[in-house]
Design a protein around this motif. Structure first.
Motif, mmCIF file in Angstrom:
data_model
loop_
_atom_site.group_PDB
_atom_site.id
_atom_site.type_symbol
_atom_site.label_atom_id
_atom_site.label_comp_id
_atom_site.label_asym_id
_atom_site.label_seq_id
_atom_site.Cartn_x
_atom_site.Cartn_y
_atom_site.Cartn_z
ATOM 1 N N SER A 280 2.428 1.491 -17.932
ATOM 2 C CA SER A 280 2.711 2.429 -19.026
ATOM 3 C C SER A 280 3.640 3.559 -18.616
ATOM 4 O O SER A 280 4.171 4.264 -19.468
ATOM 5 C CB SER A 280 1.402 3.031 -19.559
ATOM 6 N N ASN A 281 3.825 3.735 -17.310
ATOM 7 C CA ASN A 281 4.704 4.787 -16.820
ATOM 8 C C ASN A 281 5.920 4.238 -16.089
ATOM 9 O O ASN A 281 6.631 4.984 -15.412
ATOM 10 C CB ASN A 281 3.927 5.731 -15.905
ATOM 11 N N GLN A 282 6.154 2.921 -16.233
ATOM 12 C CA GLN A 282 7.341 2.279 -15.660
ATOM 13 C C GLN A 282 7.481 2.573 -14.162
ATOM 14 O O GLN A 282 8.576 2.896 -13.674
ATOM 15 C CB GLN A 282 8.607 2.712 -16.407
ATOM 16 N N LEU A 283 6.379 2.446 -13.433
ATOM 17 C CA LEU A 283 6.423 2.697 -11.994
ATOM 18 C C LEU A 283 6.840 1.442 -11.247
ATOM 19 O O LEU A 283 6.429 0.327 -11.586
ATOM 20 C CB LEU A 283 5.057 3.187 -11.488
ATOM 21 N N SER A 284 7.662 1.633 -10.232
ATOM 22 C CA SER A 284 8.199 0.521 -9.458
ATOM 23 C C SER A 284 7.173 0.072 -8.423
ATOM 24 O O SER A 284 7.186 0.498 -7.275
ATOM 25 C CB SER A 284 9.499 0.956 -8.763
ATOM 26 N N LEU A 285 6.265 -0.805 -8.859
ATOM 27 C CA LEU A 285 5.189 -1.296 -8.006
ATOM 28 C C LEU A 285 5.110 -2.820 -8.112
ATOM 29 O O LEU A 285 5.521 -3.405 -9.123
ATOM 30 C CB LEU A 285 3.858 -0.680 -8.440
ATOM 31 N N VAL B 177 -2.561 -0.812 -15.222
ATOM 32 C CA VAL B 177 -2.114 -0.542 -16.590
ATOM 33 C C VAL B 177 -1.398 0.801 -16.657
ATOM 34 O O VAL B 177 -0.375 0.939 -17.340
ATOM 35 C CB VAL B 177 -3.312 -0.571 -17.566
ATOM 36 N N ASN B 178 -1.902 1.786 -15.956
ATOM 37 C CA ASN B 178 -1.257 3.100 -15.919
ATOM 38 C C ASN B 178 0.137 3.011 -15.307
ATOM 39 O O ASN B 178 1.086 3.653 -15.791
ATOM 40 C CB ASN B 178 -2.113 4.077 -15.109
ATOM 41 N N ALA B 179 0.281 2.197 -14.265
ATOM 42 C CA ALA B 179 1.594 2.014 -13.635
ATOM 43 C C ALA B 179 2.572 1.361 -14.602
ATOM 44 O O ALA B 179 3.742 1.742 -14.680
ATOM 45 C CB ALA B 179 1.458 1.175 -12.375
ATOM 46 N N GLN C 195 0.824 -1.203 0.000
ATOM 47 C CA GLN C 195 0.000 0.000 0.000
ATOM 48 C C GLN C 195 0.862 1.259 0.000
ATOM 49 O O GLN C 195 0.559 2.232 -0.684
ATOM 50 C CB GLN C 195 -0.916 -0.022 1.223
ATOM 51 N N LYS C 196 1.954 1.230 0.731
ATOM 52 C CA LYS C 196 2.879 2.361 0.757
ATOM 53 C C LYS C 196 3.519 2.563 -0.602
ATOM 54 O O LYS C 196 3.681 3.697 -1.075
ATOM 55 C CB LYS C 196 3.949 2.120 1.825
ATOM 56 N N ASP C 197 3.883 1.452 -1.277
ATOM 57 C CA ASP C 197 4.482 1.541 -2.605
ATOM 58 C C ASP C 197 3.540 2.219 -3.594
ATOM 59 O O ASP C 197 3.958 3.027 -4.428
ATOM 60 C CB ASP C 197 4.854 0.145 -3.115
ATOM 61 N N TRP C 198 2.249 1.879 -3.528
ATOM 62 C CA TRP C 198 1.289 2.460 -4.456
ATOM 63 C C TRP C 198 1.118 3.956 -4.214
ATOM 64 O O TRP C 198 0.835 4.719 -5.139
ATOM 65 C CB TRP C 198 -0.064 1.752 -4.322
ATOM 66 N N LYS C 199 1.296 4.407 -2.985
ATOM 67 C CA LYS C 199 1.146 5.822 -2.674
ATOM 68 C C LYS C 199 2.384 6.622 -3.069
ATOM 69 O O LYS C 199 2.283 7.793 -3.424
ATOM 70 C CB LYS C 199 0.887 5.998 -1.175
#
Length: 207
Positions: free
Chosen positions: A121-126, A117-119, A5-9
């Motif tokens: 497409s934006n190469q987010l570390s999740l 999908v948004n994460a 949850q912290k990672d997503w924030k």
């Protein structure tokens, strides 16, 4: 769960990778991906005609091709694949997370927009793939296009960041690297048809 949850924030970016870096790091795997696509398409074309068009349910062709692609990738990369969250089929090779998708005319994967999908497409570390160890790995798409006549073509590897295509790798790029005649499948049986094909290509190049 609390860490997720912290990672997503507060997401960070995954490792940024250039075209040249990808070609170098995946120099053995890239030819196999395109060969796997060719084998999958060959199998698809053989089996799709066994069901009459009027008897095909919605999404029949896409589902069949997806299954053939999964099967082919499993054959060529037997220890590198898995099904992750939301039944995503993932190839994890050489520090890259590779997803397989149909592409639109802008070379973007045809997805329904979601938070996940948004994460991607934006190469987010999740933690998107049930494996915390892959949260820093760059995400790539291996995709194809389908025209109005149903012809499937233009396989390519696509790197997307900031919701934009940053670079692609096509079959022509692989041919330019001169890899098809010398690369062998990763951890596969020597009896696979692709090995015979590669031997023929190598002999032809020598002659």
């Amino acid at each position: 769960m609390q860490k997720y949850q912290k990672d997503w924030k507060n997401p960070r970016k995954r490792r940024v990778v250039s075209l040249d870096e990808c070609k170098l790091e995946l120099k053995e795997a890239l030819p196999l991906m395109f060969t796997a696509f060719k084998e999958a398409l060959k199998s698809y074309n053989r089996d799709v005609v066994l069901t009459r068009p009027e008897a095909r349910a919605r999404g029949f062709e896409a589902s069949l091709l997806n299954s053939k692609m999964i099967e082919s990738v499993q054959n060529f990369f037997p220890n590198k694949w898995k099904f992750a969250k939301y039944k995503r089929f993932v190839l994890n090779v050489k520090g890259f997370v590779i997803l397989f998708k149909k592409l639109n005319n802008k070379n973007l994967p045809m997805n329904i927009k979601t938070k996940s999908v948004n994460a991607i497409s934006n190469q987010l570390s999740l933690p998107l793939f049930n494996d915390v160890g892959t949260t820093e790995n760059p995400i790539l798409f291996f995709g194809y296009k389908k025209d109005i006549l149903g012809n499937i073509s233009e396989p390519k590897l696509v790197y997307i960041d900031e919701d934009k295509v940053k670079w692609t790798i096509t079959q022509d790029d692989i041919d330019d690297l001169g890899q098809l005649g010398v690369i062998k499948p990763i951890n596969t049986s020597p009896s696979l048809p692709v090995l015979k094909e590669n031997v023929r290509i190598k002999k032809k190049n020598i002659n």
